[in-house]
Design a protein around this motif. Structure first.
Motif, short mmCIF file in Angstrom:
data_model
loop_
_atom_site.label_atom_id
_atom_site.label_comp_id
_atom_site.label_asym_id
_atom_site.label_seq_id
_atom_site.Cartn_x
_atom_site.Cartn_y
_atom_site.Cartn_z
N THR A 198 -25.48 30.14 -8.42
CA THR A 198 -26.76 29.60 -7.97
C THR A 198 -26.63 28.99 -6.58
OG1 THR A 198 -27.38 29.09 -10.26
CG2 THR A 198 -28.60 27.95 -8.55
N CYS A 199 -27.72 29.09 -5.80
CA CYS A 199 -27.79 28.43 -4.49
C CYS A 199 -28.64 27.17 -4.61
CB CYS A 199 -28.45 29.34 -3.47
SG CYS A 199 -27.53 30.82 -3.06
N LEU A 200 -28.27 26.16 -3.86
CA LEU A 200 -29.06 24.93 -3.78
C LEU A 200 -29.40 24.66 -2.32
CD1 LEU A 200 -30.15 22.24 -5.04
CD2 LEU A 200 -27.92 21.26 -4.51
N THR A 201 -30.68 24.55 -2.01
CA THR A 201 -31.09 24.19 -0.67
C THR A 201 -30.92 22.67 -0.49
OG1 THR A 201 -32.71 25.99 -0.58
CG2 THR A 201 -32.99 24.17 0.99
N ILE A 202 -30.07 22.29 0.44
CA ILE A 202 -29.77 20.88 0.67
C ILE A 202 -30.81 20.24 1.59
CG2 ILE A 202 -28.10 19.26 1.66
CD1 ILE A 202 -25.90 21.13 0.74
N GLU A 203 -31.08 20.90 2.72
CA GLU A 203 -32.08 20.36 3.63
C GLU A 203 -32.43 21.39 4.69
OE1 GLU A 203 -30.45 16.87 5.39
OE2 GLU A 203 -28.96 17.92 6.56
N THR A 204 -33.53 21.13 5.37
CA THR A 204 -33.95 21.96 6.50
C THR A 204 -34.00 21.06 7.74
OG1 THR A 204 -35.27 23.40 5.08
CG2 THR A 204 -35.75 23.44 7.43
N LEU A 205 -33.35 21.53 8.81
CA LEU A 205 -33.21 20.70 10.01
C LEU A 205 -33.74 21.42 11.24
CD1 LEU A 205 -29.58 19.37 9.50
CD2 LEU A 205 -31.68 18.07 9.20
N GLY A 206 -34.10 20.64 12.25
CA GLY A 206 -34.48 21.20 13.53
C GLY A 206 -33.27 21.70 14.29
N SER A 207 -33.49 22.47 15.32
CA SER A 207 -32.40 23.09 16.07
C SER A 207 -31.49 22.05 16.74
CB SER A 207 -32.97 24.04 17.12
OG SER A 207 -33.84 23.35 18.00
N LYS A 208 -32.02 20.88 17.06
CA LYS A 208 -31.20 19.86 17.70
C LYS A 208 -30.38 19.06 16.70
CE LYS A 208 -34.28 19.24 21.67
NZ LYS A 208 -35.11 18.28 22.44
N GLU A 209 -30.79 19.06 15.43
CA GLU A 209 -30.11 18.26 14.42
C GLU A 209 -28.97 19.00 13.73
OE1 GLU A 209 -33.51 15.62 12.40
OE2 GLU A 209 -33.98 17.75 12.44
N ILE A 210 -28.96 20.32 13.84
CA ILE A 210 -27.99 21.10 13.07
C ILE A 210 -26.55 20.78 13.47
CG2 ILE A 210 -27.96 23.10 14.62
CD1 ILE A 210 -27.84 23.06 10.73
N SER A 211 -26.34 20.29 14.69
CA SER A 211 -24.98 19.96 15.13
C SER A 211 -24.35 18.86 14.28
CB SER A 211 -25.00 19.54 16.60
OG SER A 211 -25.82 18.40 16.79
N LEU A 212 -25.16 18.10 13.53
CA LEU A 212 -24.61 17.09 12.62
C LEU A 212 -23.65 17.72 11.62
CD1 LEU A 212 -27.87 15.07 11.80
CD2 LEU A 212 -25.99 14.32 13.26
N TRP A 213 -23.90 18.98 11.27
CA TRP A 213 -23.10 19.65 10.25
C TRP A 213 -21.82 20.27 10.81
CZ3 TRP A 213 -23.72 19.56 5.04
CH2 TRP A 213 -24.90 18.97 4.58
N SER A 214 -21.47 19.92 12.04
CA SER A 214 -20.19 20.40 12.59
C SER A 214 -19.02 19.58 12.08
CB SER A 214 -20.23 20.36 14.12
OG SER A 214 -20.39 19.02 14.58
N ASP A 215 -19.31 18.47 11.40
CA ASP A 215 -18.26 17.60 10.85
C ASP A 215 -18.80 16.96 9.57
OD1 ASP A 215 -16.20 15.88 10.30
OD2 ASP A 215 -16.41 14.69 12.13
N PHE A 216 -18.20 17.30 8.43
CA PHE A 216 -18.64 16.70 7.17
C PHE A 216 -17.52 16.71 6.15
CE2 PHE A 216 -19.67 21.20 6.82
CZ PHE A 216 -19.23 21.54 5.54
N ILE A 217 -17.67 15.86 5.14
CA ILE A 217 -16.72 15.80 4.04
C ILE A 217 -17.40 16.31 2.77
CG2 ILE A 217 -15.46 14.24 2.50
CD1 ILE A 217 -14.82 12.53 4.93
N PHE A 218 -16.73 17.21 2.09
CA PHE A 218 -17.25 17.80 0.85
C PHE A 218 -16.32 17.40 -0.30
CE2 PHE A 218 -17.11 21.37 -2.20
CZ PHE A 218 -18.44 21.40 -2.60
N GLN A 219 -16.89 16.74 -1.31
CA GLN A 219 -16.13 16.35 -2.50
C GLN A 219 -16.84 16.93 -3.71
OE1 GLN A 219 -16.13 12.02 -1.59
NE2 GLN A 219 -13.90 12.22 -1.73
N ALA A 220 -16.08 17.48 -4.64
CA ALA A 220 -16.73 18.18 -5.74
C ALA A 220 -15.87 18.24 -6.98
CB ALA A 220 -17.08 19.61 -5.30
N LEU A 221 -16.53 18.49 -8.10
CA LEU A 221 -15.90 18.78 -9.37
C LEU A 221 -16.43 20.10 -9.88
CD1 LEU A 221 -16.24 15.31 -11.16
CD2 LEU A 221 -14.21 16.20 -10.00
#
Length: 281
Positions: free
Chosen positions: A59-82
Motif C-alpha cells: 500500500t502507498c500512503l500520501t504523506i503530504e503535498t508541498l510547493g516547489s520551494k518547500e520540497i528541498s526540506l526532504w533532502s535531509d530526514f530521519i526515518f524510523q519504522a517497525l
C-alpha cells in the motif's frame, strides 16, 4: 522481500520549478509498517517529528503535498519504522533507523524522475528499506540518529514500539478506501498481449515469431515484478482459439511455479485474460 520507498512525484513533470510535489511512502512488503519521519528543526543537529502512522502491506500512503520551494526540506530526514506481521502471535517487529541525505538539486533535475513499478506517474524514489534492512545514506549509526532525535517531542522509535504493543492485541485492518483515508492499494498491472499492442508492424513475422514476442513480454513482465509480494498482473490474450492462453499458462507454470494463476474477471475480460498473483519466492 520487504522494501520501503519514499516516493517524490512532481504534480507537473513539465514544470518542476512551479508545479509542486507529492510525497508518498510505499510499503512494498507483506508486513504492516508503523513509521515516524522527522525533518530538521532549524536548530543545528536537531530534528522534529513531521509525520507518523501505519501503512498496510502493498500500500502507498500520501504523506503530504508541498510547493516547489518547500520540497528541498526532504533532502535531509530521519526515518524510523517497525515492520511486523499483524497476525503473528508472539513475533517481534523488526526496527529500522535510517537517515537520508541527498543533494537538493536532485528535485530539480528531470533525469531524477522515472516511472516506478507501482504507479503510472513519474517519481523520484528514495529506498529506505531493502530486503528488510535499512538503507545507509549518511553512514550514521543508530546512536547518532537517536542523538539527532533529541529535538523531537519524544523518542519516535519508542512511540512506535508502544503503538505496536497496543495494536498487536487489536488485530485490526485499515480500510484502504474512503476520501478521508490517504492509503491506496497498489494498482493491478494490465498487459495487453495482442500483437498490434506490442509491435508497430507485423511485416516479416510469422505465427511462431509473434508467439515468441508475446511470451517474452509475459516473461519480462513477471521478472520485473517478481519481488513484489501480492502484486496482481492481468495478461490479456483474448479468447480466440485458446493457443496463446495455453502457451501463457504453460510458461507461468514452468518458470514461475510459486505464483497463483487463475482466470481474470469474466465481467471485465470475458474469457480473454489470465490473472497472476505474485507470492514470495
Amino acid at each position: 522481500m520487504d522494501n520501503i520507498i519514499l516516493s517524490i512525484a512532481p504534480l507537473n513533470p513539465l514544470r518542476l520549478d512551479a508545479g509542486g510535489f507529492s510525497v508518498e511512502l510505499v510499503n512494498d512488503s507483506s508486513r504492516r509498517l508503523s513509521f515516524a519521519i522527522s525533518l530538521p528543526s532549524g536548530s543545528r543537529g536537531k530534528y522534529l517529528l513531521r509525520s507518523h502512522g501505519s501503512v498496510e502491506p502493498a500500500t502507498c500512503l500520501t504523506i503530504e503535498t508541498l510547493g516547489s520551494k518547500e520540497i528541498s526540506l526532504w533532502s535531509d530526514f530521519i526515518f524510523q519504522a517497525l515492520l511486523y506481521d499483524p497476525e503473528g502471535e508472539g513475533s517481534l517487529p523488526d526496527a529500522v533507523n535510517v537517515r537520508c541525505r541527498v543533494d537538493p538539486a536532485m528535485f530539480r533535475r528531470e533525469s531524477s524522475y522515472r516511472r516506478p513499478l507501482y504507479s503510472e506517474e513519474m517519481a523520484l524514489e528514495l529506498p529506505l528499506v531493502q530486503d528488510g534492512v535499512g538503507v545507509s545514506y549518511a553512514g550514521l549509526d543508530p546512536k547518532a540518529i537517536k542523538e539527532a532525535m533529541g529535538g523531537a517531542p519524544a523518542d519516535a522509535l519508542s512511540e512506535l514500539m508502544a503503538k505496536y504493543n497496543s495494536d498487536s492485541g487489536k488485530r485490526r485492518k485499515l480500510n484502504p478506501s474512503g476520501s478521508d483515508n490517504p492509503n491506496k492499494v497498489l494498482p493491478t498491472v494490465e498487459v495487453d498481449l495482442h500483437i498490434h499492442e506490442l509491435v508497430d508492424s507485423i511485416t516479416g513475422l510469422d505465427n511462431t515469431a509473434m508467439m515468441e514476442l508475446q511470451l517474452d513480454t509475459v516473461r519480462r513482465t513477471m521478472r520485473n515484478h517478481l519481488r513484489r509480494h501480492g502484486q496482481r498482473i492481468v495478461f490479456i490474450h483474448g479468447k480466440g482459439d485458446g493457443v496463446l492462453r495455453a502457451a501463457v499458462r504453460k510458461l507461468l507454470a514452468r518458470e514461475f511455479p510459486r505464483c497463483e494463476v487463475q482466470d481474470a474477471s469474466f465481467q471485465r475480460y470475458g474469457f480473454g485474460a489470465t490473472l497472476v498473483i505474485i507470492h514470495r519466492q
